[in-house]
Design a protein around this motif. Sequence first.
Motif, PDB file in Angstrom:
ATOM      1  N   PRO A  28       0.826  -1.206   0.000  1.00 21.53           N
ATOM      2  CA  PRO A  28       0.000   0.000   0.000  1.00 21.53           C
ATOM      3  C   PRO A  28       0.865   1.263   0.000  1.00 21.53           C
ATOM      4  CG  PRO A  28      -0.053  -1.058   2.156  1.00 21.53           C
ATOM      5  CD  PRO A  28       0.701  -1.973   1.233  1.00 21.53           C
ATOM      6  N   ALA A  29       0.519   2.171  -0.863  1.00 23.84           N
ATOM      7  CA  ALA A  29       1.224   3.450  -0.955  1.00 23.84           C
ATOM      8  C   ALA A  29       0.264   4.467  -1.558  1.00 23.84           C
ATOM      9  CB  ALA A  29       2.463   3.328  -1.826  1.00 23.84           C
ATOM     10  N   ALA A  30       0.419   5.686  -1.172  1.00 22.85           N
ATOM     11  CA  ALA A  30      -0.422   6.758  -1.708  1.00 22.85           C
ATOM     12  C   ALA A  30       0.344   7.470  -2.817  1.00 22.85           C
ATOM     13  CB  ALA A  30      -0.807   7.727  -0.603  1.00 22.85           C
ATOM     14  N   ASP A  56      -0.922  -8.560   7.483  1.00 24.03           N
ATOM     15  CA  ASP A  56      -1.332  -7.593   8.495  1.00 24.03           C
ATOM     16  C   ASP A  56      -0.916  -6.167   8.153  1.00 24.03           C
ATOM     17  OD1 ASP A  56      -2.533  -9.555  10.015  1.00 24.03           O
ATOM     18  OD2 ASP A  56      -0.798  -9.841  11.333  1.00 24.03           O
ATOM     19  N   GLY A  57       0.222  -5.975   7.561  1.00 27.00           N
ATOM     20  CA  GLY A  57       0.712  -4.642   7.222  1.00 27.00           C
ATOM     21  C   GLY A  57       0.026  -4.025   6.013  1.00 27.00           C
ATOM     22  N   GLY A  58      -0.855  -4.771   5.356  1.00 27.30           N
ATOM     23  CA  GLY A  58      -1.586  -4.262   4.207  1.00 27.30           C
ATOM     24  C   GLY A  58      -1.076  -4.744   2.867  1.00 27.30           C
TER      25      GLY A  58
END
Length: 70
Positions: A28-30, A56-58
Motif C-alpha cells: 500500500p502506498a499513496a 497484516d501490514g496491508g
Amino acid sequence: IASFGPATLGPLADVPGLIDEYLLVIHPAALTAGPRLFEHVTRDLGFTLEDSRVFDGGAAVMRYRTLEER
C-alpha cells in the motif's frame, strides 16, 4: 523475471503466449501519479485470479494465470 519499482515489464504482457503466470506483490502506498503496470497493453490478457493473501501490514500477494493456460 522479477521487477521492483515502476512498471518496466508491462509491455511484455502484450506478447501472446510469452507469460502464463503473474505473481504480484502489492504494497500500500499513496501515489498520485506514475506509470501503471499494464498501461501499454493493447489486448485483453484474460487473467484469472488463482490465489491471494493479504498480510497484516496491508501488503497483498496475488497469483494470476492466463486463461490460455487453464
